[in-house]
Each structure stands twice: as structure tokens, then as C-alpha cells.
Design an enzyme around this catalytic site. Structure first.
Site, PDB file in Angstrom:
ATOM      1  N   ARG A   1      -9.728  23.290 -90.995  1.00  0.00           N
ATOM      2  CA  ARG A   1      -8.489  23.900 -91.469  1.00  0.00           C
ATOM      3  C   ARG A   1      -8.379  23.805 -92.987  1.00  0.00           C
ATOM      4  NH1 ARG A   1      -7.309  21.040 -86.719  1.00  0.00           N
ATOM      5  NH2 ARG A   1      -6.567  22.347 -85.011  1.00  0.00           N
ATOM      6  N   ASP A  26      -0.970  19.512 -81.188  1.00  0.00           N
ATOM      7  CA  ASP A  26      -1.864  18.409 -80.834  1.00  0.00           C
ATOM      8  C   ASP A  26      -1.201  17.462 -79.838  1.00  0.00           C
ATOM      9  OD1 ASP A  26      -3.993  19.015 -82.925  1.00  0.00           O
ATOM     10  OD2 ASP A  26      -2.211  18.802 -84.160  1.00  0.00           O
ATOM     11  N   ARG A  58      -1.414  19.026 -76.475  1.00  0.00           N
ATOM     12  CA  ARG A  58      -2.774  18.898 -75.941  1.00  0.00           C
ATOM     13  C   ARG A  58      -3.060  17.462 -75.492  1.00  0.00           C
ATOM     14  NH1 ARG A  58      -5.031  22.413 -81.013  1.00  0.00           N
ATOM     15  NH2 ARG A  58      -5.024  24.460 -80.007  1.00  0.00           N
ATOM     16  N   HIS A 106      -2.371  17.657 -89.171  1.00  0.00           N
ATOM     17  CA  HIS A 106      -2.822  18.593 -88.145  1.00  0.00           C
ATOM     18  C   HIS A 106      -4.263  18.944 -88.500  1.00  0.00           C
ATOM     19  CE1 HIS A 106      -3.107  21.760 -85.248  1.00  0.00           C
ATOM     20  NE2 HIS A 106      -3.140  22.726 -86.155  1.00  0.00           N
TER      21      HIS A 106
END
Length: 319
Positions: free
Chosen positions: A96, A156, A159, A183
Site C-alpha cells: 500500500r 482488517d 478479516r 492498515h
């Protein structure tokens, strides 16, 4: 939905900047949620955005909401929230953080225009790297800190609960566990506070009569961290999960719900000041509030500091 909230929804306008896969999927999820009366898409490719709006307008017949394309950032005026998904997408093999220069430059153009048109709105940032860009959006908008929110580790955390639910054979909704920090690669699971049915995971395993397997727990957190990379490798993008998470962030903002969600906000974390990362925040109509500091153990505090410092290093490079 309570009658008072239903009445409130009739005045709710949400703007989504960026009509790519995340923006459009978010618009559709928001449409079906019934939380907004008007959804506005703004994108540099106005023709494509118009096609998406036209397609969604047929679903709007059932959802009782209006979907349209904005002519300019002036269409952000009066929005309860503006979600920013615009930017270069993460490609296979990229982190990212690799996206930072391009997307930071884009934010310098669009955020001041949004802030001018909608000075009272709440900015919800979804573009990656989301922590760096949440910080950028705060500085570029001049908004109070509580009105600039990054989607952060909300995805997250979802998940992570999914992985733990599979591990312990319970519904993920009954797993109370969070991912905090970046993140991204330096995110950390808060094992010391993770629980099921009010019991810490080791105690729950003992009560259930099963062994507590730390290697399996580490596997859950690793799969959480790797999930986006795995999905992008297979289909080239992520969109459904993040769209659902963005709607879950919007819901307490729209309904003044005081929900606790792990989102990114600028603050001081583990002694590192002026950095954006995710911690549980109370979300309501006024924005994101960190009322109660998370009780971390010493190892988690050290990992949080490391995560904050890694984000801070990228911020310095952008200045």
C-alpha cells in the site's frame, strides 16, 4: 430502523469521490442499506460514472434513493459525509505504501475543493495508503481531527474476526478482537484483549476442552495481513469487503449511533505524535472520537510504536 432515524435518512446525502470498483461497490451497498436519500458519484471519467449511476438507478427503484453523477466538487455541498476512494489501485506485488506519491499528489488537488464546497462534512478516506492519506486529508482540509476518518483497520478487524471464528467454530460476530496500527504490513492483533463469550481465547479454549494453539493463532493474524495481497493476486482488486466496511462506518455517523469501530485518526500513539493510525473510535454524527485509550500489554505497546514510526517515516518523505 427507528422512526426517528428513518426520518433523518430522508435528508442524508452521501458523496463518493472515485467511481472505480471500490467507489461503485460502496455506492451500491449504501443504496441497498437504505441509509441515504441521495448518493452522488464524482469521477474524472464522467461518462463511466454516468453509466454506473444509470445502472444503479434501476436498483434505486426498490431502495427509494436517488443516485446521480456530480458535475464538479461543488456537488459535495450539503453532504453528511464524503467518501474518497479516488486514486491509483494497488497492483499485484505492490504494498500500500508504494502508492503514496501518486495518491498524495491527487489529494493535494481534490481535498481542498471538497473542503471548500462542504465545510461541515465528514471526510471518510479509503484510498491507500489510507493512514498517510488520512493525515494528508486532515492537513489539506483544515477540518477538526474528528471529522477526518480513515477506513484504517476496520477491514482488517473484520478479516481477523472471520479467521478466529473459523478457528473456534463460532460466528465471527461473537468474536471480540481488533487489529490496530497501520492498515498494512506493521498492523498488530491485540491478543491480550481478544475474547469469545466474555473469556480470553486461552480460557475459552480450556472451557471448550480444546488445546490453545499459538501457531494457529499466528496463522490467523498472518492470513489477515495477507488477505488483500491474496485477493489482488487472484482478481486484481478488492472491493466487496471494503465497501461493506465503509457502509458500516457510515451507519453510526448517519444515525448518531456511538458505535466503536477501528478506524484511522490523527493523534499521538505510543509517544509518536501527529500520525494517523487505527484504534477503536466511537463514531457518531460529529465524527470519530477516542474517548478511552486501549489497554495494551507491553509487547503490544512496543509494536504499536513501531507501526506508528513506520507511518511517520513515510509522512516525513511526503513533506
Amino acid at each position: 430502523m427507528p422512526a426517528s432515524n428513518a426520518a433523518n435518512v430522508r435528508s442524508i446525502k452521501i458523496v463518493i469521490v472515485g467511481a472505480g470498483s471500490v467507489g461503485v461497490t460502496t455506492a451500491y451497498a449504501l443504496l441497498l442499506s437504505g441509509l441515504a436519500a441521495e448518493i452522488v458519484l464524482i469521477d474524472i471519467d464522467k461518462n463511466r460514472a454516468q453509466g454506473e449511476a444509470m445502472d444503479m438507478s434501476h436498483a434505486a427503484h426498490f431502495a427509494q434513493a436517488r443516485v446521480r453523477v456530480g458535475d464538479s466538487y461543488e456537488d459535495c455541498a450539503g453532504a453528511t459525509a464524503v467518501i474518497v476512494t479516488a486514486g491509483v489501485n494497488q497492483k499485484p506485488g505492490q504494498t500500500r505504501m508504494d502508492l503514496v506519491k501518486t495518491n498524495y499528489g491527487l489529494f493535494k488537488s481534490i481535498i481542498p475543493q471538497i473542503a471548500t464546497a462542504a465545510p461541515d462534512t465528514i471526510l471518510v478516506i479509503a484510498t491507500n495508503p489510507v493512514d498517510v492519506l488520512t493525515h494528508a486529508a486532515l492537513k489539506l482540509s483544515g477540518f477538526p481531527v474528528e471529522r477526518v476518518i480513515g477506513s484504517g483497520t476496520a477491514m482488517d478487524t473484520t478479516r481477523f474476526r472471520h479467521e478466529l471464528g473459523k478457528q473456534f467454530s463460532v460466528n465471527p460476530r461473537n468474536v471480540h478482537a481488533v487489529i490496530v496500527g497501520e492498515h498494512g504490513d506493521s498492523q498488530l492483533p491485540v491478543w491480550s484483549l481478544a475474547s469469545i463469550a466474555g473469556m480470553r481465547l486461552k480460557d475459552y479454549a480450556a472451557q471448550k476442552g480444546i488445546p490453545y494453539d499459538q501457531d494457529a493463532m499466528d496463522g490467523c493474524s498472518q492470513r489477515t495481513k495477507d488477505a488483500a495481497y491474496e485477493i489482488i493476486q487472484r482478481k486484481g482488486k478488492t472491493n466487496y469487503g471494503v465497501a461493506s466496511v465503509l457502509v458500516s462506518i457510515l451507519e453510526p455517523i448517519i444515525t448518531d449511533g456511538d458505535a466503536l469501530v477501528t478506524v484511522s485518526r490523527v493523534g499521538t500513539y505510543a509517544g509518536v505524535d501527529d500520525v494517523a493510525l487505527s484504534m477503536p473510535c466511537k463514531l457518531n454524527r460529529a465524527g470519530a472520537h477516542q474517548d478511552v485509550p486501549l489497554l495494551l500489554d507491553e509487547q503490544e505497546k512496543a509494536l504499536l510504536k513501531k507501526s506508528a514510526e513506520s507511518i511517520k517515516e513515510v509522512l516525513r518523505a511526503c513533506e
